[in-house]
Design a protein around this motif. Structure first.
Motif, PDB file in Angstrom:
ATOM      1  N   VAL A 208       0.848  -1.192  -0.024  1.00 29.95           N
ATOM      2  CA  VAL A 208      -0.016   0.002  -0.080  1.00 29.95           C
ATOM      3  C   VAL A 208       0.792   1.106  -0.056  1.00 29.95           C
ATOM      4  CG1 VAL A 208      -1.786   1.476   1.275  1.00 29.95           C
ATOM      5  CG2 VAL A 208      -1.750  -1.149   1.501  1.00 29.95           C
ATOM      6  N   ARG A 209       0.631   2.232  -1.162  1.00 34.70           N
ATOM      7  CA  ARG A 209       1.690   3.179  -1.057  1.00 34.70           C
ATOM      8  C   ARG A 209       0.824   4.628  -1.236  1.00 34.70           C
ATOM      9  NH1 ARG A 209       5.299   1.553  -6.177  1.00 34.70           N
ATOM     10  NH2 ARG A 209       6.211  -0.639  -5.551  1.00 34.70           N
ATOM     11  N   PRO A 210       1.148   5.690  -0.848  1.00 32.02           N
ATOM     12  CA  PRO A 210       0.669   7.165  -1.174  1.00 32.02           C
ATOM     13  C   PRO A 210       1.132   7.194  -2.363  1.00 32.02           C
ATOM     14  CG  PRO A 210       2.717   7.251   0.091  1.00 32.02           C
ATOM     15  CD  PRO A 210       2.453   5.831   0.180  1.00 32.02           C
ATOM     16  N   LEU A 211      -0.015   7.985  -3.127  1.00 26.27           N
ATOM     17  CA  LEU A 211       0.417   8.443  -4.633  1.00 26.27           C
ATOM     18  C   LEU A 211       1.788   9.070  -4.933  1.00 26.27           C
ATOM     19  CD1 LEU A 211      -3.317   9.512  -5.673  1.00 26.27           C
ATOM     20  CD2 LEU A 211      -1.798   7.624  -6.507  1.00 26.27           C
ATOM     21  N   ARG A 212       2.213   9.821  -3.905  1.00 24.98           N
ATOM     22  CA  ARG A 212       3.325  10.835  -3.993  1.00 24.98           C
ATOM     23  C   ARG A 212       4.470   9.952  -4.313  1.00 24.98           C
ATOM     24  NH1 ARG A 212       2.106  12.312   1.127  1.00 24.98           N
ATOM     25  NH2 ARG A 212       1.771  14.500   0.262  1.00 24.98           N
ATOM     26  N   TRP A 213       4.499   8.515  -3.955  1.00 23.94           N
ATOM     27  CA  TRP A 213       5.741   7.705  -4.067  1.00 23.94           C
ATOM     28  C   TRP A 213       5.736   7.470  -5.660  1.00 23.94           C
ATOM     29  CZ3 TRP A 213       6.114   3.789   0.622  1.00 23.94           C
ATOM     30  CH2 TRP A 213       6.399   4.564   1.736  1.00 23.94           C
ATOM     31  N   SER A 214       4.620   7.035  -6.308  1.00 28.68           N
ATOM     32  CA  SER A 214       4.669   6.361  -7.512  1.00 28.68           C
ATOM     33  C   SER A 214       4.194   7.404  -8.575  1.00 28.68           C
ATOM     34  CB  SER A 214       3.711   5.239  -7.425  1.00 28.68           C
ATOM     35  OG  SER A 214       4.122   4.321  -6.463  1.00 28.68           O
ATOM     36  N   ALA A 215       3.429   8.106  -8.474  1.00 33.03           N
ATOM     37  CA  ALA A 215       2.595   8.814  -9.488  1.00 33.03           C
ATOM     38  C   ALA A 215       2.982  10.383  -9.723  1.00 33.03           C
ATOM     39  CB  ALA A 215       1.071   8.933  -9.352  1.00 33.03           C
ATOM     40  N   ARG A 216       3.015  10.974 -10.911  1.00 33.25           N
ATOM     41  CA  ARG A 216       3.031  12.423 -11.064  1.00 33.25           C
ATOM     42  C   ARG A 216       1.960  12.912 -11.162  1.00 33.25           C
ATOM     43  NH1 ARG A 216       6.301  10.273 -15.327  1.00 33.25           N
ATOM     44  NH2 ARG A 216       4.793  10.952 -16.974  1.00 33.25           N
ATOM     45  N   ILE A 217       1.793  14.030 -10.540  1.00 35.17           N
ATOM     46  CA  ILE A 217       0.279  14.741 -10.310  1.00 35.17           C
ATOM     47  C   ILE A 217       0.274  16.022 -10.908  1.00 35.17           C
ATOM     48  CG2 ILE A 217      -1.534  15.304  -8.640  1.00 35.17           C
ATOM     49  CD1 ILE A 217      -0.499  13.195  -6.852  1.00 35.17           C
ATOM     50  N   ALA A 316     -12.032   4.214  -5.492  1.00 39.14           N
ATOM     51  CA  ALA A 316     -11.585   4.885  -4.311  1.00 39.14           C
ATOM     52  C   ALA A 316     -12.340   6.278  -4.408  1.00 39.14           C
ATOM     53  CB  ALA A 316     -10.346   5.217  -4.315  1.00 39.14           C
ATOM     54  N   ARG A 317     -13.474   6.411  -5.230  1.00 31.82           N
ATOM     55  CA  ARG A 317     -14.084   7.758  -5.545  1.00 31.82           C
ATOM     56  C   ARG A 317     -14.653   8.177  -4.203  1.00 31.82           C
ATOM     57  NH1 ARG A 317     -18.375   9.652 -10.095  1.00 31.82           N
ATOM     58  NH2 ARG A 317     -18.505  11.713  -9.342  1.00 31.82           N
ATOM     59  N   ALA A 318     -15.204   7.348  -3.069  1.00 34.18           N
ATOM     60  CA  ALA A 318     -15.831   7.939  -2.113  1.00 34.18           C
ATOM     61  C   ALA A 318     -14.664   8.327  -1.030  1.00 34.18           C
ATOM     62  CB  ALA A 318     -16.421   6.926  -1.186  1.00 34.18           C
ATOM     63  N   ALA A 319     -13.435   7.892  -1.019  1.00 37.78           N
ATOM     64  CA  ALA A 319     -12.164   8.129  -0.467  1.00 37.78           C
ATOM     65  C   ALA A 319     -11.717   9.491  -0.692  1.00 37.78           C
ATOM     66  CB  ALA A 319     -11.114   7.150  -0.205  1.00 37.78           C
ATOM     67  N   VAL A 320     -11.662   9.460  -2.279  1.00 40.59           N
ATOM     68  CA  VAL A 320     -11.075  10.674  -2.576  1.00 40.59           C
ATOM     69  C   VAL A 320     -12.100  12.150  -2.257  1.00 40.59           C
ATOM     70  CG1 VAL A 320     -11.064  12.045  -5.033  1.00 40.59           C
ATOM     71  CG2 VAL A 320     -10.310   9.849  -4.738  1.00 40.59           C
ATOM     72  N   GLU A 335      -1.774  18.365  -2.882  1.00 38.84           N
ATOM     73  CA  GLU A 335      -1.107  17.897  -1.674  1.00 38.84           C
ATOM     74  C   GLU A 335      -1.819  16.792  -0.740  1.00 38.84           C
ATOM     75  OE1 GLU A 335       2.032  17.397   1.084  1.00 38.84           O
ATOM     76  OE2 GLU A 335       2.045  18.364  -0.740  1.00 38.84           O
ATOM     77  N   LYS A 336      -2.805  17.022  -0.794  1.00 39.24           N
ATOM     78  CA  LYS A 336      -3.998  16.051   0.058  1.00 39.24           C
ATOM     79  C   LYS A 336      -4.181  14.888  -0.909  1.00 39.24           C
ATOM     80  CE  LYS A 336      -6.626  18.291   3.510  1.00 39.24           C
ATOM     81  NZ  LYS A 336      -7.941  18.403   3.920  1.00 39.24           N
ATOM     82  N   LEU A 337      -4.348  14.995  -2.147  1.00 41.55           N
ATOM     83  CA  LEU A 337      -4.416  13.979  -3.100  1.00 41.55           C
ATOM     84  C   LEU A 337      -3.212  12.961  -3.208  1.00 41.55           C
ATOM     85  CD1 LEU A 337      -5.933  12.403  -5.476  1.00 41.55           C
ATOM     86  CD2 LEU A 337      -4.834  14.187  -6.902  1.00 41.55           C
ATOM     87  N   ALA A 338      -2.011  13.778  -3.147  1.00 38.07           N
ATOM     88  CA  ALA A 338      -0.940  12.757  -2.990  1.00 38.07           C
ATOM     89  C   ALA A 338      -0.667  12.041  -1.841  1.00 38.07           C
ATOM     90  CB  ALA A 338       0.322  13.854  -3.057  1.00 38.07           C
ATOM     91  N   GLY A 339      -1.368  12.257  -0.849  1.00 39.18           N
ATOM     92  CA  GLY A 339      -1.511  11.273   0.592  1.00 39.18           C
ATOM     93  C   GLY A 339      -2.321  10.139   0.203  1.00 39.18           C
TER      94      GLY A 339
END
Length: 400
Positions: A208-217, A316-320, A335-339
């Protein structure tokens, strides 16, 4: 019976309410095309209102709302961009009038006559000259009775299909969430707690990873100035309405000139596009070619399976949504999305999960599409029936 100018059959009510009455209504409460009211007593409409009576017909005069009309069954205040029509009893009944203003022979010339660049509105000086068919009062009542019966049957059919669509969509979402979190994984039965509410347990070899570790936003832009939008297809520019939640490629409905494109940066082919502002926050789509996108959308790209990332956001829509701030206009910053933490299986398993999701949602998507087509055809039938009835094209056997 004859065609007469609309303004001869009704009076435009313009008197403002001298005191705020208990029942106040805005355009948002009127359902487009049906004449029905979706009134929410929790919504407070501010500002002066036009005082209407029971039997008046409220008509939305702002172009996006021109197909909104409601036959008032109580007295109240119409707040916002409404025309309030009061029928002249000797010529027009209220129920017949409510159908006339929803008919194509009335709406088409009214829509063609709207004025204003940013917020086009219908002008009474034009509306009152629109020709309408006015039979005798007895025949008007017969037509209204007929349309009440027929539209009630159509509306019941639409309601059943919409209920089916909701159930199938819920089932589809459950399948996606089940598979994207490894519940249908083949192999090791050992599972561990992910520590994330929306994910639950995952296979022990997943991460399980936060988006900031893997994705460009990156957030999109809306170009400004002259000559930024193309009349002919140029550089594709995606808006929230263009996002295809089914997993198919999202297709742009507007295009940018080279000047417009120079003000932004495109999302790469394979990106997931996520709406992060407004009522559609959390809506996700994917693209298979480089596209530009507006400021309501954030693009995400990673080096792993692109389709897996899209399906993770679908689940993950509800979590978003829960990460956003603001009630009237919810916003989710990068910033919040990256988490946001998402499940990450090994790359080869990502492809297997995507394949299973496509396989298991295909039949549901076909059923949803069939039900949606049924709704579209029923609405077209409803509109055509009203237009035919209020122009004398349906013989109801009324003796005049």
């Amino acid at each position: 019976m004859s065609e007469v100018a609309f303004g001869r059959t009704v009076r435009l009510v313009t008197e403002r309410s001298t005191s705020r009455r208990g029942f106040r209504i805005g355009l948002e409460a009127v359902e487009k095309g049906t004449g029905r009211l979706n009134f929410d007593p929790e919504v407070q409409y501010e500002g002066d209102g036009i005082a209407f009576r029971r039997g008046d017909v409220l008509f939305g005069k702002l172009r996006p709302s021109l197909r909104k009309a409601w036959l008032a069954d109580t007295d109240g205040d119409a707040v916002g961009d409404f025309h309030v029509y009061r029928p002249i009893r000797e010529l027009m009944t209220s129920r017949y009038l409510a159908y006339v203003v929803l008919s194509a022979p009335f709406l088409d010339p009214v829509i063609a006559s709207v004025y204003g660049a940013k917020m086009p509105r219908a002008d009474w000086t034009q509306v009152r000259n629109t020709k309408v068919w006015v039979p005798g009062v007895t025949e008007q009542r017969a037509i209204a009775d007929y349309l009440d019966r027929e539209t009630a049957q159509i509306d019941a059919f639409i309601a059943k299909n919409e209920e089916l669509i909701a159930l199938l969509t819920e089932r589809r979402a459950a399948i996606v969430a089940y598979l994207i979190t490894g519940k249908g994984a083949v192999g090791s039965a050992e599972r561990i707690d992910s520590g994330v509410d929306w994910i639950g347990t995952i296979p022990s070899h997943w991460e399980v990873r936060p988006l900031r570790w893997s994705a460009r936003i990156r957030t999109g832009t809306t170009p400004s100035g002259d000559s930024v939008f193309a009349d002919e297809p140029g550089q594709p520019w995606i808006r929230p309405d263009d996002l295809d939640v089914s997993g198919g490629p999202s297709i742009a409905s507007r295009w940018l000139t080279e000047n417009g494109a120079a003000q932004g940066k495109p999302a790469a082919a394979g990106s997931t596009l996520l709406c992060t502002i407004g009522a559609t926050l959390g809506k996700a789509g994917r693209v298979t070619r480089a596209v530009y996108f507006n400021q309501q959308i954030t693009a995400l790209k990673w080096a792993l399976n692109d389709e897996f990332l899209f399906w993770a956001f679908a689940a993950a829509r509800a979590a978003v949504v829960r990460l956003s701030v603001g009630n009237t206009l919810p916003i989710l910053n990068n910033e919040k999305l990256a988490g946001l933490r998402i499940p990450v299986p090994p790359l080869e398993e990502q492809s297997l999960v995507v394949g299973r999701i496509k396989e298991q949602t295909a039949r549901l998507d076909a059923a949803i599409d069939t039900a949606r087509r049924g709704v579209v055809l029923a609405r077209e039938r409803r509109a055509a029936l009203i237009s035919a009835a209020v122009t004398g094209k349906i013989d109801l056997g009324v003796v005049v």
